[in-house]
Design a protein around this motif. Structure first.
Motif, mmCIF file in Angstrom:
data_model
loop_
_atom_site.group_PDB
_atom_site.id
_atom_site.type_symbol
_atom_site.label_atom_id
_atom_site.label_comp_id
_atom_site.label_asym_id
_atom_site.label_seq_id
_atom_site.Cartn_x
_atom_site.Cartn_y
_atom_site.Cartn_z
ATOM 1 N N UNK A 1 0.846 -1.189 0.000
ATOM 2 C CA UNK A 1 0.000 0.000 0.000
ATOM 3 C C UNK A 1 0.887 1.246 0.000
ATOM 4 N N UNK A 2 0.262 2.420 0.032
ATOM 5 C CA UNK A 2 1.036 3.657 -0.059
ATOM 6 C C UNK A 2 2.108 3.731 1.031
ATOM 7 N N UNK A 3 1.724 3.398 2.251
ATOM 8 C CA UNK A 3 2.688 3.497 3.354
ATOM 9 C C UNK A 3 3.842 2.518 3.151
ATOM 10 N N UNK A 4 3.518 1.298 2.727
ATOM 11 C CA UNK A 4 4.569 0.301 2.505
ATOM 12 C C UNK A 4 5.513 0.739 1.389
ATOM 13 N N UNK A 5 4.957 1.333 0.331
ATOM 14 C CA UNK A 5 5.806 1.829 -0.756
ATOM 15 C C UNK A 5 6.775 2.884 -0.237
ATOM 16 N N UNK A 6 6.248 3.814 0.554
ATOM 17 C CA UNK A 6 7.080 4.903 1.072
ATOM 18 C C UNK A 6 8.145 4.374 2.030
ATOM 19 N N UNK A 7 7.749 3.506 2.942
ATOM 20 C CA UNK A 7 8.685 2.977 3.942
ATOM 21 C C UNK A 7 9.765 2.121 3.287
ATOM 22 N N UNK A 8 9.412 1.440 2.188
ATOM 23 C CA UNK A 8 10.380 0.558 1.541
ATOM 24 C C UNK A 8 11.290 1.278 0.553
ATOM 25 N N UNK A 9 11.095 2.576 0.384
ATOM 26 C CA UNK A 9 12.049 3.358 -0.411
ATOM 27 C C UNK A 9 13.059 4.010 0.535
ATOM 28 N N UNK A 10 13.608 3.176 1.397
ATOM 29 C CA UNK A 10 14.562 3.621 2.417
ATOM 30 C C UNK A 10 15.531 2.476 2.681
ATOM 31 N N UNK A 11 16.810 2.793 2.828
ATOM 32 C CA UNK A 11 17.831 1.770 3.056
ATOM 33 C C UNK A 11 17.966 1.506 4.554
ATOM 34 N N UNK A 12 17.117 0.608 5.060
ATOM 35 C CA UNK A 12 17.128 0.297 6.490
ATOM 36 C C UNK A 12 18.402 -0.448 6.884
ATOM 37 N N UNK A 13 18.937 -1.247 5.952
ATOM 38 C CA UNK A 13 20.186 -1.963 6.239
ATOM 39 C C UNK A 13 21.318 -0.978 6.485
ATOM 40 N N UNK A 14 21.352 0.079 5.661
ATOM 41 C CA UNK A 14 22.394 1.087 5.833
ATOM 42 C C UNK A 14 22.241 1.807 7.165
ATOM 43 N N UNK A 15 21.000 2.058 7.574
ATOM 44 C CA UNK A 15 20.769 2.684 8.880
ATOM 45 C C UNK A 15 21.348 1.834 10.002
ATOM 46 N N UNK A 16 21.117 0.515 9.898
ATOM 47 C CA UNK A 16 21.629 -0.402 10.916
ATOM 48 C C UNK A 16 23.154 -0.417 10.916
ATOM 49 N N UNK A 17 23.741 -0.424 9.698
ATOM 50 C CA UNK A 17 25.202 -0.426 9.599
ATOM 51 C C UNK A 17 25.786 0.874 10.149
ATOM 52 N N UNK A 18 25.129 1.990 9.837
ATOM 53 C CA UNK A 18 25.605 3.282 10.342
ATOM 54 C C UNK A 18 25.606 3.301 11.868
#
Length: 394
Positions: free
Chosen positions: A135-152
């Motif tokens: 859905x719209x929220x899932x599309x928006x949330x998944x256009x983000x590099x969460x793996x990179x956030x964790x690595x940072x």
């Protein structure tokens, strides 16, 4: 007053009364007609109003249903695509990409909803795998590099070192990614005694060039909290692990040592733009010139442009010149260069150890972006004088 006059007056009064009655009846009939017409108009207006209300409600319900379908990703055809969000893309740009990919039905509605769904908090440049189940929220949330956030958060950084990078390019890349400072990396490469690696010559201690060829190109995850020595050691360990025991045995049984094979592999890496077949054919040209020299076919001069390019980059020379005095100039010095000219990948290393069995002594790049191979100089000369030849340097 005579009887005649009284009768006339009575007749006139009777006539007036009759006329008045008729006028009143006519007025009443007109009023009743007007009332009926007004009543009919009221009923018609009410009916039209009710029809408009019903139609408007149906229209709004339909639009609302379509918007809910879009917002919640209901009744959409299955689609899975990669969407690239470029630097500087606006919400409108991203909405268009999603609509073109079939992930949203309404670009405008996505733009409207994005403000409530914290678009700016999540969406960032990158390439993302999305599907029509989102859905719209899932599309928006998944256009983000969460793996990179964790690595940072852990102080980790992922770095891909391309095949063919020189040691200087690798140092610059690691410094840019924050693995360590350039000075720390240069010091580690030049001065640290990595005694566990017999392929590193102690004679070149003090120069970063001793690492050339042995920093294996692949993707690494480095810890920024660790030292530059640790980062260099990680790449040397990867090189050691990639060159198998069987490969080392085959090198031992060849006319070359490990450094010479890696030097050859580095040249193959820089000369090749194609697949493993091309690499093995280039390797065969080098092997043939070194092992079966023929004065009519260049002798032991390899005459490779990549060696001149290395000198230009290494020594800061801007003009391509095959007469440059340097031990790395394969146009004037026979045999291999004194050491590797880049850090080759595994395919190039294998090609150096296991060349194709050919009689090729020459090769040149064509306008078809492929290397063309020749057994004698005249064939080679005809090709480089033709429109099919693509000069690499001018």
């Amino acid at each position: 007053m005579s009887n005649y006059d009284r009768r006339d007056r009575q007749d006139e009064t009777a006539m007036w009364d009759a006329g008045e009655v008729r006028r009143q009846e006519s007025a009443q009939q007109q009023r009743r007609g007007d009332e009926k017409r007004r009543s009919a108009r009221r009923r018609t207006g009410t009916a039209i109003y009710l029809v408009c209300v019903v139609l408007g409600s149906c229209l709004l319900a339909g639009i609302g249903w379509l918007m809910i379908n879009d917002l919640c990703s209901l009744n959409k055809a299955p689609v899975e695509v990669e969407i690239t969000v470029d630097e500087g893309d606006s919400v409108s740009d991203v909405a268009k990409k999603l609509k073109d990919a079939g992930l949203v039905n309404s670009k405008g509605f996505f733009q409207l909803a994005s403000g409530f769904l914290h678009y700016s908090r999540y969406v960032e440049p990158g390439t993302y795998k999305l599907n029509s189940d989102m859905d719209f929220r899932a599309l928006i949330v998944n256009m983000h590099d969460w793996k990179q956030d964790s690595m940072d958060a852990q102080g980790l950084v992922q770095v891909t070192i391309p095949e063919g990078y020189t040691v200087r390019q690798i140092i610059d890349l690691l410094a840019e990614k924050g693995v360590a400072t350039k000075a720390e990396l240069e010091d580690a490469c030049a001065n640290f005694d990595f005694e566990n690696y017999s392929f590193l010559s102690s004679d070149t201690l003090g120069s970063i060039d001793r690492m050339e060829g042995f920093l294996f190109p692949t993707t690494y995850t480095f810890d920024k909290n660790k030292t530059a020595v640790f980062a260099v050691d990680t790449m040397l360990t990867m090189f050691k692990n990639q060159v198998s025991q069987q490969m080392l045995e085959d090198i031992k049984n060849s006319p070359y040592d490990l450094k010479q094979i890696i030097t050859m592999a580095s040249i193959i890496e820089k000369e090749s733009i194609g697949d493993d077949t091309e690499r093995k054919n280039i390797s065969s040209v080098i092997h043939n010139r070194l092992e079966r020299p023929n004065s009519e076919k260049g002798g032991r001069l390899l005459q490779l442009c990549s060696s001149i390019n290395y000198i230009m980059v290494h020594d800061g020379i801007s003009k391509f010149d095959t007469t440059i005095e340097s031990p790395y100039n394969t146009y004037i010095h026979e045999g291999l260069t004194p050491g590797p000219i880049c850090n080759p990948g595994l395919s190039a290393i294998k090609a150096a150890i296991y060349p194709a069995d050919t009689d090729y002594y020459f090769f040149a790049l064509g306008t078809d972006d492929k290397s063309h191979f020749f057994t004698d100089y005249n064939e080679h000369l005809r090709f480089i004088n033709s429109a099919e030849y693509q000069p690499i340097y001018s």
